[in-house]
Design a protein around this motif. Structure first.
Motif, short mmCIF file in Angstrom:
data_model
loop_
_atom_site.label_atom_id
_atom_site.label_comp_id
_atom_site.label_asym_id
_atom_site.label_seq_id
_atom_site.Cartn_x
_atom_site.Cartn_y
_atom_site.Cartn_z
N UNK A 170 23.42 109.61 4.11
CA UNK A 170 24.77 110.00 3.24
C UNK A 170 24.72 108.96 1.40
N UNK A 171 25.10 107.49 2.10
CA UNK A 171 24.79 107.01 1.40
C UNK A 171 23.85 106.77 0.00
N UNK A 172 22.82 106.68 0.78
CA UNK A 172 21.29 106.55 -0.05
C UNK A 172 21.29 108.34 -0.56
N UNK A 173 21.56 109.34 0.24
CA UNK A 173 21.22 110.33 -0.59
C UNK A 173 21.95 110.97 -1.41
N UNK A 174 23.60 110.93 -1.20
CA UNK A 174 24.27 111.23 -2.18
C UNK A 174 24.52 110.03 -3.28
N UNK A 175 24.07 109.01 -3.50
CA UNK A 175 23.62 107.71 -4.19
C UNK A 175 25.52 106.62 -4.12
N UNK A 176 26.14 106.97 -2.88
CA UNK A 176 27.29 105.99 -2.87
C UNK A 176 27.31 104.86 -3.32
N UNK A 177 26.10 104.42 -3.80
CA UNK A 177 25.85 102.65 -3.57
C UNK A 177 25.15 103.23 -4.44
N UNK A 225 14.33 118.24 -0.39
CA UNK A 225 13.17 116.54 -0.77
C UNK A 225 13.66 116.17 -1.75
N UNK A 226 14.71 116.32 -3.05
CA UNK A 226 14.61 115.51 -4.17
C UNK A 226 15.50 114.43 -4.28
N UNK A 227 15.91 114.59 -3.32
CA UNK A 227 17.93 113.56 -2.82
C UNK A 227 16.86 112.69 -2.70
N UNK A 228 15.42 112.56 -1.99
CA UNK A 228 15.15 111.45 -1.64
C UNK A 228 14.00 110.60 -2.33
N UNK A 229 13.96 111.40 -3.16
CA UNK A 229 12.73 111.59 -4.80
C UNK A 229 12.55 108.91 -4.38
N UNK A 230 11.48 108.87 -4.19
CA UNK A 230 11.31 107.04 -4.70
C UNK A 230 11.66 106.67 -3.80
N UNK A 231 12.68 107.04 -2.74
CA UNK A 231 13.31 106.42 -1.07
C UNK A 231 12.53 105.59 -0.88
N UNK A 232 13.21 104.05 -0.03
CA UNK A 232 11.61 103.71 0.76
C UNK A 232 12.70 103.65 2.16
N UNK A 233 12.28 104.45 3.13
CA UNK A 233 13.04 104.87 3.92
C UNK A 233 11.55 104.17 6.03
N UNK A 234 11.84 103.80 6.78
CA UNK A 234 11.75 103.60 8.07
C UNK A 234 12.22 103.86 8.93
N UNK A 235 11.99 104.57 9.95
CA UNK A 235 12.11 105.59 10.81
C UNK A 235 11.60 105.60 11.97
N UNK A 236 12.63 104.44 12.95
CA UNK A 236 12.43 104.64 14.49
C UNK A 236 12.48 105.19 15.13
N UNK A 237 11.84 105.82 15.91
CA UNK A 237 12.34 106.81 17.11
C UNK A 237 11.34 106.33 17.90
N UNK A 238 12.14 107.56 18.96
CA UNK A 238 11.53 106.87 20.82
C UNK A 238 10.56 108.80 20.33
#
Length: 302
Positions: A170-177, A225-238
């Protein structure tokens, strides 16, 4: 294990030219803090301090516990770091049932490696047990005001695990920081409403007053999808069974959504269920370095 990259790269500029230049000069993620040790003054709201700690590489730092508007936090601050010059800060989001001491324990190996690179670490009680509920959001906002009052913050990094994923996303998607370089997301929750509806009422409900409307207002899965435009994300899951944060509800749909417009969105899998794999501790500083350098390159081209 698989390692896939998003096929739709795009660019978004977060830092001013002066900030990028300053961060590079300060050696953020590219070198080490100044060799000189300096006494860190008492911080506002300071509760306790573990002074003159050392990483395995020999970097000196102080671990300081503070109260931020009623929410406790630990910070790891490299000695000799100039707080009046642009610095990097990593926000660690612990899992449910944990607290801010995770910065020194579960996240300790990662945070110490980042100390070696001149990066300040912070872990608040907010997140995890608070998910992205009203208290957690308010505590995060207070945390940002606190940190930015202490130092010239030029770049922020997010590292989340389990229940802490909701607040970090939410911090990333809503731009809280502002100026978030990237998010490293491990076995973490993304769609809070789905988890609540599928049996997570007892765990998630208290953070939202058992209100589905409150959950929906800050559920990271609501973002397009536009909320994550330009973002850099690494997702780790099982690839196995994770009863806490099933990847088919959280990690996989988050990846599919974010990769559409993200600048650098990748996923890596493991077979350990909800257990954090050992490779994470070494990957975090590597990916933060990669993302920061990419930003420098983008700015130079801009």
């Amino acid at each position: 294990m698989t390692d896939r990259a998003a096929p739709f790269p795009s660019r978004r500029t977060f830092l001013t030219g002066a900030a990028v230049a300053g961060l590079g000069a300060a050696g953020l993620l590219l070198g080490t803090p100044a060799a000189r040790a300096s006494s860190l003054p008492r911080l506002p709201g300071e509760i306790s301090r573990r002074a003159d700690q050392r990483t395995a590489a020999g970097t000196r730092y102080d671990a300081v516990q503070v109260d931020i508007a009623g929410d406790r936090a630990w910070l790891t601050i490299p000695q000799g770091l100039r707080l009046d010059e642009p610095i990097g800060v990593t926000w660690f989001y612990h899992g449910s049932g944990s607290d801010h001491s995770a910065l020194l324990d579960g996240f300790g190996y990662e945070s110490r490696q980042l100390v070696d690179r001149g990066v300040v670490g912070i872990c608040q009680d907010a997140g995890g047990n608070g998910y992205a509920g009203p208290y957690a959001i308010a505590a995060q906002e207070a945390g940002w005001r606190y940190v930015s009052s202490l130092a010239d913050v030029g770049a922020n990094f997010l590292r989340a695990t389990s229940g802490g994923g909701a607040l970090a996303a939410e911090v990333l998607g809503a731009g809280l920081v502002p100026d978030v370089v990237g998010l490293y997301f491990v076995n973490a929750i993304w769609d809070v409403r789905r988890s609540y509806d599928l049996g997570g009422r007892a765990e998630i409900g208290p953070a939202y007053g058992y209100s589905t409307a409150a959950i929906d207002r800050t559920n990271p899965a609501r973002h397009p999808a536009s909320a994550w435009a330009g973002d850099r994300i690494r997702i780790v899951h099982t690839t196995g069974v994770d009863l806490v944060t099933p990847p088919q509800i959280h990690a996989i749909p988050f990846y599919e959504r974010a990769r559409q417009q993200g600048a650098d969105v990748t996923v890596r899998t493991h077979d350990l269920g909800h257990t954090t794999p050992s490779f994470v501790g070494n990957e975090v500083p590597i990916w933060f370095t990669r993302w920061f350098r990419a930003w420098q390159t983008d700015r130079a081209r801009g």
